[in-house]
Write an enzyme that holds these catalytic residues in place. Structure first.
Site, PDB file in Angstrom:
ATOM      1  N   GLU A 156       0.865  -1.176   0.000  1.00 14.09           N
ATOM      2  CA  GLU A 156       0.000   0.000   0.000  1.00 14.09           C
ATOM      3  C   GLU A 156       0.898   1.221   0.000  1.00 14.09           C
ATOM      4  O   GLU A 156       1.449   1.596   1.037  1.00 14.09           O
ATOM      5  CB  GLU A 156      -0.924  -0.021   1.225  1.00 14.09           C
ATOM      6  CG  GLU A 156      -1.955  -1.135   1.203  1.00 14.09           C
ATOM      7  CD  GLU A 156      -2.935  -1.003   0.050  1.00 14.09           C
ATOM      8  OE1 GLU A 156      -3.095   0.128  -0.469  1.00 14.09           O
ATOM      9  OE2 GLU A 156      -3.532  -2.013  -0.332  1.00 14.09           O
ATOM     10  N   CYS A 167      -2.146   9.374   2.419  1.00 11.90           N
ATOM     11  CA  CYS A 167      -1.674   8.806   1.153  1.00 11.90           C
ATOM     12  C   CYS A 167      -2.629   9.071  -0.001  1.00 11.90           C
ATOM     13  O   CYS A 167      -2.212   9.087  -1.162  1.00 11.90           O
ATOM     14  CB  CYS A 167      -1.425   7.311   1.303  1.00 11.90           C
ATOM     15  SG  CYS A 167      -2.890   6.357   1.758  1.00 11.90           S
TER      16      CYS A 167
END
Length: 519
Positions: free
Chosen positions: A253, A287
């Site tokens: 991720e 993010c």
């Protein structure tokens, strides 16, 4: 004839896996505890004493029963409930994260995910029947979800509880053991996780390992059955390289520059409010934060003015004094963001104030940003919003496709043709229309990147699937009728009659919309 035997075959009802007794037996087989294997006197290659002990616990079958999995999920839920005040305090120390952000983006999203996994666990772990092919009509097919074994979970510092414990919840639900490595950058949160996890969860199956880059490197030199990493693309490459030595499957991720496109005809007041919220949440350290904004030239200044107005509405005239605005996590991260500000040649529309001692960077908006500006070279991961004018949707799509694939693309438009352009001509982890960031809170949607922004996905049942190996099951019929059919085509010596039978059977499978492979 072959056709006659096939007609006869349809009249038989073979009960194998489809019978209640066989169904129950298959379930017992899938969830039964295998005997504890003898522990070798020497450690297996590429495993330390700690991982060897955790592997032995897994092989004992301790994590297989649903009762164990549910007990651990309920304990993890209790940890979040019982320790809410201490978690909020740790997040304030690390990131000056306000209580509402801590609740919404850390605790509540985690609780919802854990509750859904616990509720769906019987269905997720059951053996799933698979549609039969023409050739397997007398047999039974299934899929069994199996745990990998011992998983390594490396968390991130920007949402230290969510990004560490959400993968752990899925690993537990799938029946794995786990070593959890919190990020040392969020030191207060890492210390709290190291203290609380052993108190609530089974220490023989779930361990917390603290430390920095050295300890992470030592972990990556060991052999795990699965690795789940959240963080930067640079470190993601190192994780993947380490995993490749043992052919260990990974989920990465990562991040990247998630773009925004704002088209004509939208409500700039609403757009600016949603943009400002998503960009300056956690002081930009998200993010999936909108990294940069593209819009037609005539919208650039009005949009910048609208965002500036929203910043003042959210955080007041002095965001530094607002209890709702966060701080940069470390001096190193602060210096990196300030370096981007100093190198930028764009016009600053609002913000720009900094205080290194407080690790404070004001919400800042830039206009007239060029494609080669310093702000466009790397993921910002901070409270800076560049607005880059483009001629229209064609140039926006071209620019996005010229860059690495992002974790998310955000499009503000009411034009169906613009939506279709982004749906059909771009690639990203997620595509969100008329909002930002909010998709990450929906456990029914997969969360993950593609290409440079990562691989694999999780949230909700997708986390369970990530930490599970899907094993194919075939329950082959041993009946006389089944063997009679097999004798018609399967066994040598072969001849034209058998080949004709195979051709006919395969063509029948195709006509029925299924496929089959003869083995």
């Amino acid at each position: 004839t072959c056709y006659y035997h096939l007609k006869q075959q349809r009249r038989y009802r073979i009960q194998a896996m489809s019978s209640p007794a066989a169904d129950e037996a298959a379930k017992r087989e899938a969830t039964s505890q295998p005997p504890l294997p003898p522990i070798q006197s020497e450690q297996p290659p590429h495993r330390t004493a700690a991982t060897t002990k955790t592997l032995s616990t897994f092989l004992s079958g301790q994590t297989r029963p649903l009762s164990w999995r549910r007990k651990q999920l309920e304990a993890l839920y209790a940890l979040l409930t019982d320790q809410e005040d201490r978690i909020a305090e740790a997040l304030w120390q690390d990131l000056r994260k306000c209580r509402q952000e801590a609740a919404a983006a850390e605790l509540l999203i985690l609780k919802a995910d854990i509750a859904k996994l616990n509720r769906d666990l019987p269905q997720l772990t059951d053996i799933h029947k698979v549609k039969k092919t023409f050739i397997s009509m007398m047999d039974n097919l299934g899929l069994q979800q199996q745990p990998y074994g011992v998983a390594l979970i490396i968390g991130a510092w920007n949402y230290p509880f969510q990004l560490t414990l959400m993968p752990l919840a899925g690993a537990i639900a799938a029946g794995n053991c786990a070593l959890v490595k919190p990020s040392e950058i969020a030191s207060a949160s890492a210390a709290l996780l190291a203290e609380l996890v052993p108190k609530y969860l089974d220490q023989s199956c779930i361990r917390v390992v603290c430390g920095g880059a050295k300890e992470t490197q030592e972990l990556l030199e060991q052999r795990f059955d699965y690795i789940f990493y959240t963080g930067s693309s640079r470190v993601g490459r190192l994780v993947m390289a380490a995993a490749s030595k043992h052919l260990t499957p990974v989920t990465l991720e990562l991040g990247g520059k998630s773009p925004v496109y704002v088209s004509e005809g939208v409500d700039l007041g609403q757009v600016s409010k949603r943009l400002a919220w998503g960009k300056f949440l956690n002081a930009g350290q998200t993010c999936i934060a909108p990294d940069y904004v593209m819009c037609p030239p005539e919208l650039a200044q009005p949009l910048a003015d609208a965002v500036a107005a929203q910043i003042a509405e959210f955080y007041g005239q002095d965001p530094k004094a607002s209890p709702d605005y966060g701080r940069i996590v470390s001096d190193r991260m602060f210096d990196r963001i300030v370096g981007l500000m100093q190198a930028s040649k764009a016009d600053r529309a609002t913000g720009g104030d900094t205080d290194r001692d407080a690790r404070y960077i004001a919400p800042t908006v830039y206009t007239n940003v060029r494609a080669d500006d310093a702000l466009m070279r790397e993921e910002i991961f901070g409270p800076l919003m560049p607005i880059m004018p483009v001629s229209g949707v064609e140039e926006a799509v071209y620019f996005i496709n010229k860059c690495e694939k992002p974790l998310a693309i955000y499009v503000f438009t009411h034009d169906g043709s613009v939506k279709r352009r982004f749906e059909e001509q771009t690639s990203s982890g997620a595509l969100v229309f008329n909002d930002v960031v909010i998709h990450a809170g929906m456990e029914t949607l997969p969360f993950g990147g593609v290409g440079h922004s990562g691989m694999g996905k999780y949230h909700g049942r997708f986390t369970f699937d990530t930490f599970s190996h899907q094993r194919a099951l075939l329950y082959k019929s041993s009946s006389a009728t089944s063997e009679m059919v097999n004798n018609k085509f399967r066994y040598p010596p072969y001849n034209d009659s058998k080949l004709a039978w195979v051709n006919w059977a395969l063509s029948s499978s195709v006509k029925k919309g299924s496929t089959c492979v003869l083995m």
